[in-house]
Write a protein that holds these residues in place. Sequence first.
Motif, PDB file in Angstrom:
ATOM      1  N   LYS A  89     -38.297 -42.070  45.223  1.00 16.96           N
ATOM      2  CA  LYS A  89     -37.196 -42.113  45.987  1.00 16.96           C
ATOM      3  C   LYS A  89     -37.477 -40.810  47.257  1.00 16.96           C
ATOM      4  O   LYS A  89     -37.295 -39.726  46.924  1.00 16.96           O
TER       5      LYS A  89
ATOM      6  N   HIS B 111     -27.276 -43.236  38.040  1.00 17.72           N
ATOM      7  CA  HIS B 111     -27.779 -41.906  38.046  1.00 17.72           C
ATOM      8  C   HIS B 111     -27.291 -41.429  36.711  1.00 17.72           C
ATOM      9  O   HIS B 111     -26.146 -41.004  36.314  1.00 17.72           O
TER      10      HIS B 111
ATOM     11  N   THR C 116     -32.220 -43.863  40.102  1.00 12.24           N
ATOM     12  CA  THR C 116     -32.472 -43.795  41.433  1.00 12.24           C
ATOM     13  C   THR C 116     -32.379 -42.229  41.963  1.00 12.24           C
ATOM     14  O   THR C 116     -31.908 -41.864  43.162  1.00 12.24           O
TER      15      THR C 116
ATOM     16  N   HIS D 271     -27.900 -47.710  50.186  1.00 14.70           N
ATOM     17  CA  HIS D 271     -26.547 -47.766  50.947  1.00 14.70           C
ATOM     18  C   HIS D 271     -26.628 -47.793  52.348  1.00 14.70           C
ATOM     19  O   HIS D 271     -25.734 -47.601  53.172  1.00 14.70           O
TER      20      HIS D 271
ATOM     21  N   HIS E 227     -29.157 -49.337  40.924  1.00 16.36           N
ATOM     22  CA  HIS E 227     -28.882 -47.956  41.448  1.00 16.36           C
ATOM     23  C   HIS E 227     -28.024 -47.321  40.549  1.00 16.36           C
ATOM     24  O   HIS E 227     -26.498 -47.321  40.690  1.00 16.36           O
TER      25      HIS E 227
END
Length: 490
Positions: free
Chosen positions: A199, A99, A125, A246, A97
């Motif tokens: 996603k 960015h 992600t 999360h 995960h």
Amino acid sequence: MIISIQWLKIPSSVHIAIICTLLLTCQPVMTSSEETYWITNVTIVDPIEGAQPSKNVLIKQGRIIEITNYEEADKVFSMRSIDGEGLYLIPGLWDAHVHYAFDDNMRPAMNALFLAHGVTSVRDTGGPLGLVTEVRNRALEQPTKAPNVYIAGPLIDGTPNVYNDSSPSYPLLSVENNSPTSIQSNTQLLIDNQVDFLKAYEMLSEAQYLELMRLASEEGLLVTGHIPLSMDLFSAVEAGLNGMEHLRNIEMSIATNSRELLKERLSILENPDSLSGAELRSSLHAKQRMNAIQMIDSTLLSQAAELLAQNSVWQTPTLALYTNFATREFLQEGQMSQLIKLPTKLAEQWRAAIEPMLSIAIDSNADIAVYSRWMKKMVQYLHTNNVPFMAGTDTPIGYLIPGQSLHKELELLVESGFSNEQALQTATINPATFLGVEGEKGRVKVGYHADLVLLKGNPLQNISFTQQIHAVIKEGAFWSISELDSMLVR
Ligand SMILES: [Zn+2]
């Protein structure tokens, strides 16, 4: 020239080879992944087969070609070799995960930071399609100097979308959709550009979400995401969701009053005050999250765990993100000293942002602290009930340093009930399995990519030993820790 730099990475036992190579300046440049060498007398730590001491590992053209017992050394010494005695060879680590698009000042530094910390594969992600495609393509062009990058493209969000470029905290990471028809065109664009997965995001309406799941299933693409606030976990998973990030919004679906909570959310999502996506989402979290975790219904909890396990819905809880804020780990001296690894200007920005928090006492009863403890308990419960997990961090969000934070995530998974071996699986074979590359990445096995980390300690004894990096091998290229350090973008 490239070849001399790469050959200089090998230990003193092969200095003759270096000299010979340096003299052959007019030979065609050979990339490191074409090099052939043995790592001798090393302990392999495979995430499935465990520790195998006294092995020789042959690396050629970026792959693991052969594994033999140390006693069969005569063959080994006929070519270049690296002494692995006292070292442990694990698969390159994954951060599931990340960015790349979150911070333009961080992005140029991220690949070197990942490699320097043994992270050889990442799952992006959420970010604009053009930007993350470019990151993926550049990584493919330089496979020995960048991690393998798998991308989702933008978060597929509803309206108003959350990450809409409204502030540095909410850069443009998503695409806004206001109808199922726009979901079709936006998703088709991602499919045409060969994203690796999709996603789903929080502001999707139920109709939009179901349309997204239908298209993804037609294309055979996996979908991870946040449970949309317009739905509950049970209907989202039954529609085919493959992953959750999360544990987002799980609590609202397993509270005793979950039906009322959903009804309340649907009415607030009408958005009469025309709030921005970020404001609307925050108001819903603030209204429901902390109340929900006080009212968990044990039957709903066990039904949720059963459904997630039966459908193999991969969980990437990003514990480091929540813990970092709850304990303000970024303020600890050891962590502050890590900022030196970042580009200077960015390190100054982070320092300026976090130092004012030094004077504020940590409140262990603050919502973030209560919530992060609850998350660890939830991770433990779901893990015990056979729900599959991947290690991911959300870096560089939350002052999490790319690469370094992954090791923190592994420690937190162990604190949440994972064995050291299971934690290692979450950052190797598990994400490889999610992305369908479990037959070629994520293990120390013949035929697998030579994406590896040489450690000074056995992580099956102590997961923190993943931080004792001696060298990193990416697509066959052998980088010592000091070379990795010198590659950092400052
Ligand atoms: Zn994220």
